[in-house]
Design an enzyme around this catalytic site. Structure first.
Site, PDB file in Angstrom:
ATOM      1  N   TRP A   1       0.630  -0.939   0.131  1.00 22.56           N
ATOM      2  CA  TRP A   1      -0.378  -0.383   0.260  1.00 22.56           C
ATOM      3  C   TRP A   1       0.859   1.706   0.189  1.00 22.56           C
ATOM      4  O   TRP A   1       0.866   2.066   0.936  1.00 22.56           O
ATOM      5  CB  TRP A   1      -1.149   0.759   1.223  1.00 22.56           C
ATOM      6  CG  TRP A   1      -1.806  -1.057   1.564  1.00 22.56           C
ATOM      7  CD1 TRP A   1      -2.525  -1.854   0.593  1.00 22.56           C
ATOM      8  CD2 TRP A   1      -1.199  -2.278   2.629  1.00 22.56           C
ATOM      9  NE1 TRP A   1      -3.257  -2.923   0.850  1.00 22.56           N
ATOM     10  CE2 TRP A   1      -2.733  -2.831   2.186  1.00 22.56           C
ATOM     11  CE3 TRP A   1      -0.809  -2.144   3.830  1.00 22.56           C
ATOM     12  CZ2 TRP A   1      -2.437  -4.122   3.347  1.00 22.56           C
ATOM     13  CZ3 TRP A   1      -0.961  -3.384   4.358  1.00 22.56           C
ATOM     14  CH2 TRP A   1      -1.803  -4.200   4.423  1.00 22.56           C
ATOM     15  N   HIS A   2       2.335   0.994  -0.589  1.00 22.31           N
ATOM     16  CA  HIS A   2       2.538   2.581  -1.084  1.00 22.31           C
ATOM     17  C   HIS A   2       3.146   2.877  -2.081  1.00 22.31           C
ATOM     18  O   HIS A   2       3.650   3.734  -2.330  1.00 22.31           O
ATOM     19  CB  HIS A   2       4.058   2.297  -0.635  1.00 22.31           C
ATOM     20  CG  HIS A   2       4.677   1.807   1.198  1.00 22.31           C
ATOM     21  ND1 HIS A   2       5.251   1.154   1.883  1.00 22.31           N
ATOM     22  CD2 HIS A   2       3.411   1.444   2.196  1.00 22.31           C
ATOM     23  CE1 HIS A   2       5.729   0.787   3.119  1.00 22.31           C
ATOM     24  NE2 HIS A   2       3.870   1.219   3.308  1.00 22.31           N
TER      25      HIS A   2
END
Length: 593
Positions: free
Chosen positions: A526-527
């Protein structure tokens, strides 16, 4: 519909019992927590014309911040110290959401795909399942909680004022960050990292340093999460209005002058009714978009800023033709290895990290398979049912395929679910993709492509990372922690392959199979970032190029994800830019912020 199977019933009972216990433990949490938070449906032109201290607001707001996430909350809180601020958040509040509030429910938040979930899932065209935050506090409400700063070299490359940066990080840390109590699994990872040469040991530190370290966390020792929404406690309550369930559909412009000028936003409330919030005509007033790496470029496109061909395709009036909006989207590929144990391992999220000079970060989590019944529950990032089905051709990635994965778990040995994960993240991927509209509905996810491992350097670094994890697993510290010898480890790993795609491959010396393993088991941490890059979509002070009174301040402006995990720097950025804007506008009058 037929009756649920006994296994399924037991599973659901377990999941809901956990929720009930956490709810009972936390009955005292008020729904909104702060007096300036209201539902969007309470907004009206008449009610917005008078502030809580009786001042007339017919002139409009000094700042309208779109997105109450990791950047938007500290930004709005800071700006409200001197000016009237409206913060619009499309989701609800985290304070009464027990999936958000407790580490034990981390996986349940990610598994919740309902329309009211704090997590909105999306699937990239690569076939990887991902998540966007949809809650006040943003990604800090649904992430694994690890807190670590960006490197000094990152700050320098970003062109930020190092002194102000070093004042802004502590502002966040004093309010919501804690030193973790190191879990057994995390200690084993720490010791193993040092055994294989990821040194020195830098102890507990927020700083980004090569070697192995223990970072901060936004979880208390009892597992209670603190989020960016709590940074709103630093706001001036007389100057801040926060509307939840306020979905901004577009930014409006005055196009009569030499350059388009942002004048307001159109948003809908929880009932679908439309409202318009107007920006003050006072010099310096601005709309600031902080909707994240998916939401910010999407909103610019829907507002008429982006590639002309794409906008005309959807009959969107072109405010400014900019071919770079939505371009150079990147996600940091993650590959996880499940390590079984003979005994239960206490749940832990990320606490320890190995920062290598090869562009690979090693992190860990543990303790999701606590009982036989919990095998039937979703387990978020690491579960097969919402895990990354990238071994299946894109057209076959259906809900039925997910259910098939889930069903297979029931036939697997209980031992396969006792243990933890070692995570390998590429630090600076070279592979790039893009974001495009699929329609003009802000509620729908746009089309997002990351092109994982399309650059050969990314694939090579992944292979090196997997080989490093293989060395970790063979260290005495891991053998002591798992209670399994190397032969047993490999046997259980192979037995688990149906339930967890991300497993150590059998042929460790076959470079080709490791490359395929990386491709087949890629997931997200989720970066993701990009889509509104500095120098292409926004200037170095984050003003949107080609228009006036509009900025973008969030991770969509990043060319590289900062630190090992970005939330600390995104929150810092909100505070940093808030102070910087006030100083530019007020001069010495901003000294007391």
């Amino acid at each position: 519909m037929g009756l649920l199977s006994s296994a399924t019933s037991t599973s659901l009972l377990l999941c809901f019992t956990n929720l009930f216990l956490f709810a009972t433990y936390s009955q005292g949490i008020p729904e909104y927590k702060y007096p300036f938070i209201r539902r969007a449906s309470t907004f009206s032109s008449s009610s917005s014309s008078e502030s809580s201290d009786g001042q007339n607001l017919k002139r409009g707001y000094d700042y309208i911040v779109v997105g109450g996430g990791t950047a938007g909350c500290p930004l709005a809180a800071t700006l409200s110290k001197k000016y009237k601020v409206l913060l619009l958040e499309r989701g609800g509040v985290p304070f009464d959401n027990y999936n958000v509030s407790f580490m034990q429910n981390f996986h349940l938040t990610l598994a919740d795909t309902s329309s009211v979930s704090a997590s909105q899932y999306f699937i990239s065209t690569d076939g990887v399942y991902n998540a966007r935050a949809r809650v006040l506090g943003g990604g800090s409400c649904i992430n694994a909680g690890f807190y670590t700063r960006a490197s000094s070299s990152y700050v320098k490359r970003a062109g930020w004022d190092a002194k102000l940066v070093n004042e802004s990080y502590p502002w966040v840390e004093k309010q919501i960050v804690h030193k973790p109590k190191l879990a057994i699994w995390q200690k084993a990872v720490k010791d193993a990292l040092l055994d294989v040469g990821i040194s020195p040991f830098n102890g507990f530190t927020y700083d980004h340093k090569y070697g192995t370290k223990v970072g901060g966390t936004i979880f208390e020792e009892n597992g209670r999460r603190h989020t960016a929404a709590e940074l709103l406690a630093s706001a001036n309550p007389n100057n801040l209005q926060v509307l939840i369930h306020a979905t901004v559909q577009k930014v409006t412009f005055d196009t009569k002058g030499r350059r388009p000028k942002a004048v307001g936003v159109i948003f809908k409330d929880e009932y679908g009714k439309q409202h318009e919030a107007i920006l003050s005509e006072t010099k310096g007033s601005e709309i600031i978009v902080s909707s994240g790496a998916i939401g910010s470029p999407q909103l610019l496109l829907l507002s008429g800023i982006g590639p002309k061909e794409q906008l005309q395709k959807f009959n969107i009036s072109v405010v400014f033709d900019n071919k770079y909006v939505g371009k150079d989207m990147q996600d940091n590929p993650l590959n996880t290895i499940f390590i079984p144990t003979k005994k239960h391992i206490r749940q832990s999220l990320i606490q320890t990290v190995g920062i290598t000079k090869k562009g690979v970060y090693i992190e860990a989590s543990s303790g999701f398979g606590q009982t036989r019944d919990s095998i039937q529950c979703h387990h978020g990032l690491a579960s097969a049912e919402i895990g990354q089905l990238s071994t299946i051709p894109p057209k076959q990635r259906t809900k039925e395929a997910i259910q098939a994965y889930k069903a297979r778990k029931q036939d697997l040995p209980y031992e396969a679910f006792k243990g933890g994960f070692i995570l390998e993240k590429l630090a600076t991927p070279m592979s790039k993709g893009d974001l495009k509209l699929i329609n003009t509905n802000i509620d729908d996810n746009p089309s997002v492509t990351f092109n994982y491992f399309s650059h050969p350097q990314d694939l090579q670094r992944c292979v090196e990372g997997i080989r490093l994890i293989e060395k970790l697993v063979k260290t005495q510290h891991f053998i002591n922690t798992t209670g399994c010898d190397e032969e047993t480890n490999m046997k259980l790993l192979n037995m688990s392959v149906k339930a967890n795609i991300n497993l150590i491959p059998k042929h460790t010396n076959d470079t080709k199979s490791l490359e395929q393993f990386c491709k087949d088991t890629v997931i997200t941490i989720w970066h993701y970032h990009g889509g509104c890059h500095v120098g292409k979509v926004v200037s170095h002070d984050y003003r949107v190029i080609g228009v006036d009174r509009l900025r973008v301040i969030d991770g969509s402006t990043f060319r590289v994800s900062p630190g090992t995990n970005p939330q600390a720097t995104v929150m810092m950025m909100g505070r940093y830019m808030g102070v910087k804007i006030l100083r530019q506008r007020l001069g010495r009058g901003a000294d007391d912020v």
